[in-house]
Design an enzyme around this catalytic site. Sequence first.
Site, mmCIF file in Angstrom:
data_model
loop_
_atom_site.group_PDB
_atom_site.id
_atom_site.type_symbol
_atom_site.label_atom_id
_atom_site.label_comp_id
_atom_site.label_asym_id
_atom_site.label_seq_id
_atom_site.Cartn_x
_atom_site.Cartn_y
_atom_site.Cartn_z
ATOM 1 C CB ILE A 454 -0.955 0.017 1.210
ATOM 2 C CG1 ILE A 454 -2.002 -1.070 1.081
ATOM 3 C CG2 ILE A 454 -1.653 1.380 1.319
ATOM 4 C CD1 ILE A 454 -2.926 -1.172 2.274
ATOM 5 N N PRO A 607 -7.861 -5.443 -1.206
ATOM 6 C CG PRO A 607 -8.886 -6.360 0.675
ATOM 7 C CD PRO A 607 -8.160 -6.744 -0.565
ATOM 8 C CG ASP A 608 -2.491 -5.223 0.137
ATOM 9 O OD1 ASP A 608 -2.886 -5.010 1.292
ATOM 10 O OD2 ASP A 608 -1.643 -6.087 -0.133
ATOM 11 C CE1 TYR A 609 -2.087 -3.321 -6.327
ATOM 12 C CE2 TYR A 609 -3.478 -5.045 -5.398
ATOM 13 C CZ TYR A 609 -2.325 -4.660 -6.066
ATOM 14 O OH TYR A 609 -1.412 -5.610 -6.448
ATOM 15 C CD GLN A 639 -4.983 -3.636 3.926
ATOM 16 O OE1 GLN A 639 -4.184 -3.803 4.847
ATOM 17 N NE2 GLN A 639 -4.910 -4.319 2.814
#
Length: 840
Positions: A454, A607-609, A639
């Site tokens: 991230i 969800p990292d992006y 996050q």
Amino acid sequence: MSSEKETDGVLAPYRVLDLSDEKGHLCGKVLGDLGADVIKIEPLMGDAVRYRGPFYRDQVDSDNGLQWWAFNTSKRGVTLDIESREGQDTLRRLAAGADILIESFPPGHMEQLGLGYEALSEINPRLIVVSVTHFGQTGPYRDYKGSDLVDTAMGGIMYIAGDRDRPPVRMSVPQAYLAASLHAAAGAMIALWERRDSGRGQHVDVSVQATLPNYLIAEIPFWEYEHKLLQRAGPSRAISKHMISTIHPCKDGHVAILIIGGPLGKLLRPLAKWMKEEGMSRDLMDVPWEALDLVKYEQADIDAWESALKAFFMKHTRAELLRGAVERHIPLAPGYTIPDLIGYEQLAHRRFWVDVEHREIPARMTYPGEPLKLSHAPWRIRRRAPLLGEHNDEVLQELSGSGVAARNKTPVNSKNSTNPANSTDSADSRKSIERKSRLPLEGIVVADFTRVLIGPLLGKYLADFGATVVRVESRLALDQHRVTVPYKGEPNLNRSGIFPLLNSSKLSLGLNLSNPRGVEVAKRLISRCDVVLENFVPGMMERWGLGFEDLLKIKPGVVMFRHSTQGQSGPYSKHPGFGWNVNALVGVNHITGWPDREAVGPCVVYPDYNPAFLGVATILAALDHSRRTGQGQCIDVAQLEANLPMLSLAVLDYVANGRVAGRCGNKSPWAAPHNAYPCLGDDRWCAIAVESQRDWESLCGVMENPAWTKDPRFSTVGARKRNEEEMDCLMAAWTTGLEAEDVMTRLQAAGVSAGVVESGQDLLERDPQLKHRGHFLWLEQPDMGRALHQGWTVSLSRTPYDVRLAPTFGEHTEYVCTRMLGISDEEFVDLLGEGVVEAP
């Protein structure tokens, strides 16, 4: 300094006109929730989304649409017929006093009405126009018809999701348009920041399709460097030479954990100890987790470890496993649904959920709250979505006065020209970076203390658009992506194929923060920075004396972006986690797959992006606020919280109607056919989305009207939905004999939304639209030679991004210390000798 109130929001001085459809709704919401005055402009009969379910308590009404509610908060609403001369004149008058205009009409439509960027910029040269379309304003696919399904297929993230014996699958709560909206907001804020210097607006072109390859940073390099296509494997994903599961069944559902090697493998040791305490699988204690090199193990070893994990997990509930994981700092997360999340203790502690009043119902509805928590002038929902034409009189009255035009008198050049790092001297000394022209974020200086995905991705976004980003790293705590497959050539710190995709255009400073002198060097760096990025375990920066309050003493007005899995506060704040954990925790695993099978998840670490993309707009808004007020900002990014707005529709449907979103393959409530269909070749597919009766008739014509299409079971969308499985088999019988590209071009020529389900090879080598946009590029990296880099979906007409080389480890240590920080040559040599700073 400005005397703005904190309740005004960081974007309080700005006005936004939102003419977009669902492709841009979230962009307007983001800017509105951040404080901008957003005016939603709809046709006289209203936005089409108003008439699409689900509805509040299933009562069909133009003001009851839950998708409308979800993504149009913090906006005022007016109706306007921009096809008429009177409506066009009104829009021009509104545009004269606006800062940003968002639109999502087919390319060329606004120009035909005399309302394109060039025409509007003559009225208001400072206006920023953001256009969000399926494939962009130019190129061979610019006039192609898209949909969430087709855009997702052509963006590459569908190809690797699902089960091998079934079609590739999308997430059952549509995401493509929402992802594009995050980039649209980022592009708007980049252009707004640049306008402070130039006084000029520009056209921001956002392609939904080009948004999605940015979610494949960990997957695309496998084709580039190993000629390996990652394929669907249910809940497993390719790691090194193995298939390793991210989803494991437990007593009452599933949990997410991944067997991973490299520096992060040590996080699995506590799990092995826990299992030993309960008398299970002592053999896992013998695995060298702290230095696990997966290449040395066979698939049979992985299978044995996973079998032991499954036996352990099946003895426990999700709640028991979460409690144990939190206590032992294990990166494990439960697979949650929307009801689980609404009752989740961590979100309650952080007061994430907010109630928004709908007096006309009357009711108070629970919405996702702040995706990113700002310490001052916070992000918040300022009003519920507007009723149809609710603010017509109010806005027209303002237009007849002087208030609208006056809003556009924002400062032109408020940048800090005294910062040494803003000088052109830095351009001459960056050996690996050659600048072509002035970039929109030049002058912003960023200290990037982040690792893994991230934070580095966010830093890359800022750097590619011109910010000076100093990446702080150390051999004592290497970034996972410096030592992650695939490599180009023999493995070393500078040859991972993933690292350049996350770190282009940056400087690398090797710095040992475990040494007190290293912390002092970090403070000297921060004193010259506008932004600090970090994603350590909450509390670590404070232990170094680098917490937000410490930073304000070093650099008043600094913006600090703090990312963690569940936030800086709360009972689970120190629980470690990664994207595959949050896939489970936020509920996207539960909504990806088939209703008759277990969840497979999206395969990518989705969800990292989103926090990175959302972070660009938020950081620039906070910087803009800091320039006006002198007030620094701490942006607390959980996050989990940053991804929940992407599921707002599912949240509202549960709150209003008690429905829990689940898996439905590729089905759509209002379209059929709507699936990916097999074509000639190995694992070749074409996605087709028939969203109207006209589309159906066109599809039948392309298929030469076979007898089955005249069957009453397929005559209407309702009939086709009732007989969808049989229809899909008949569709597949047609597509199986054709190339996927042939199916796409035939249907697109007839006006039907269709697209190849693109693999990594398709994205890199075959897609002419991505080639036209220059989305992928290859640069000569030291130690690698020709290396793959990726651009952005955001294309600015005057000041585009410029992707430059990623740094080798410690490449710029001497330059940063001696030229940027003013450290003498003698002191630098001493720091180097003591191991405080680290050179290549």
